[in-house]
Design an enzyme around this catalytic site. Structure first.
Site, short mmCIF file in Angstrom:
data_model
loop_
_atom_site.label_atom_id
_atom_site.label_comp_id
_atom_site.label_asym_id
_atom_site.label_seq_id
_atom_site.Cartn_x
_atom_site.Cartn_y
_atom_site.Cartn_z
N ARG A 228 0.84 -1.19 0.00
CA ARG A 228 0.00 0.00 0.00
C ARG A 228 0.88 1.24 0.00
NH1 ARG A 228 -3.32 -2.80 -1.53
NH2 ARG A 228 -5.45 -3.19 -0.78
N HIS A 276 -0.65 0.19 -9.97
CA HIS A 276 -1.35 -0.70 -9.04
C HIS A 276 -1.88 -1.94 -9.76
CE1 HIS A 276 -3.58 -0.60 -4.93
NE2 HIS A 276 -3.31 -1.85 -5.30
#
Length: 313
Positions: A228, A276
């Site tokens: 993250r 991502h």
């Protein structure tokens, strides 16, 4: 059995088709605003609060990915979002393990074979063979040793790299040295040449990759963030790159996504970026996992993949 499905970004037709094939006895519907009809299970990603609130008949909620921080953050803000006793599940694999292994191994080999240096030489029009790195001097350390972390560690150990992991508790993985707890973090970092982050996002891990941590890595280290963006202080990474403590970074996740156009990370020659995509849930494998888990829940049989709401993973 009634199941509701919500994802803000996905094209849902493929998902609904796979789910209906995997769970033919269920009535599966895509959630729309003001839908407060009964549901036994919910399959969601970053849902509005009203998708789950006041659904007292829910047995379980499945998060459509490995990370559950988005829904847990909302749960902290809105404690009534989930009725008491509703179980929360994450997708354990569903194709993500292989994708994460491919990403991590390819990038470690890219750095180990000095392709980053050769690319910079190519941009400068320079033909110059470089000294090779040695496996024994290229220790790879993984922050996080859960399902994904353990498999990535095993795949890198197979290439002959010294591999170590750091987690909340000691692990016993073949060919991997295990460190645990705050008291062993410094020992884990010392000598680590490639740092791979696969930690869960919790209040305890937010901002963990900061100036203090980066300064404890081996000189000329590399950073690979696959977990993250909240784990990494981006300004601290840029400072470590400027000082030479960190030689390069590969980032798949960011504090703000999409990464703002004015971020200096875009223009840094030693930083590589992907949007991502390190590991995506595959609808067919996700549907199979959800179907198996629902069957076990209905039978009253123990399951895997359940998340502790208090721990955050």
């Amino acid at each position: 059995m009634d199941i509701i499905f919500y994802h803000p970004a996905l094209t849902v037709d493929n998902w609904l088709q796979e789910l209906k094939q995997a769970i033919p006895q269920a009535r599966i519907r895509q959630w729309t605003k003001d839908d407060d009809a009964a549901a036994d299970y919910a399959l969601v990603w970053n849902p509005p609060v009203e998708v789950l609130r006041q659904r007292k008949n829910l047995k379980a909620v499945f998060v459509l990915g490995a990370g559950v921080d988005a829904i847990l953050n909302k749960f902290q803000q809105y404690p009534d979002m989930l009725a008491p006793g509703v179980s929360l599940y994450r997708l354990e694999d569903t194709g993500m393990v292989q994708q994460m292994q491919e990403y991590a191994v390819s990038q470690v080999l890219h750095w180990f074979r000095r392709f980053d240096d050769y690319q910079l030489q190519k941009m400068a029009g320079k033909w110059l063979p470089l000294d090779e790195y040695r496996h024994e001097e290229f220790t790879v350390g993984l922050l996080g040793a859960g399902v994904l972390g353990s498999k990535v560690a095993e795949s890198l150990a197979a290439w002959g790299f010294p591999v170590r992991c750091w987690s909340r508790s000691k692990k016993n993985y073949a060919g991997v040295s295990s460190y645990a707890g705050d008291e062993e973090l410094s020992a884990f970092l010392s000598g680590t040449r490639v740092l791979i982050n696969l930690l869960p996002n919790t209040p305890q891990t937010t901002g963990i990759i900061n100036q203090s941590l980066l300064n404890q890595l081996a000189e000329g280290a590399y950073v690979l963030n696959l977990a993250r963006g909240a784990h990494l202080i981006e300004t601290d990474l840029l400072a470590a790159l400027a000082s030479g403590r960190v030689k390069g970074a590969m980032l798949d996740v960011f504090a703000k996504e999409p990464l703002p156009a004015d971020s200096p990370l875009w223009r840094h020659p030693r930083v590589a970026i992907t949007p991502h995509i390190a590991a995506m849930s595959r609808p067919d494998e996700a549907a199979a996992f959800i179907a198996r888990t629902i069957a076990l829940i209905e039978e009253g049989t123990p399951t895997t993949g359940e998340v502790s709401i208090t721990r955050g993973y």
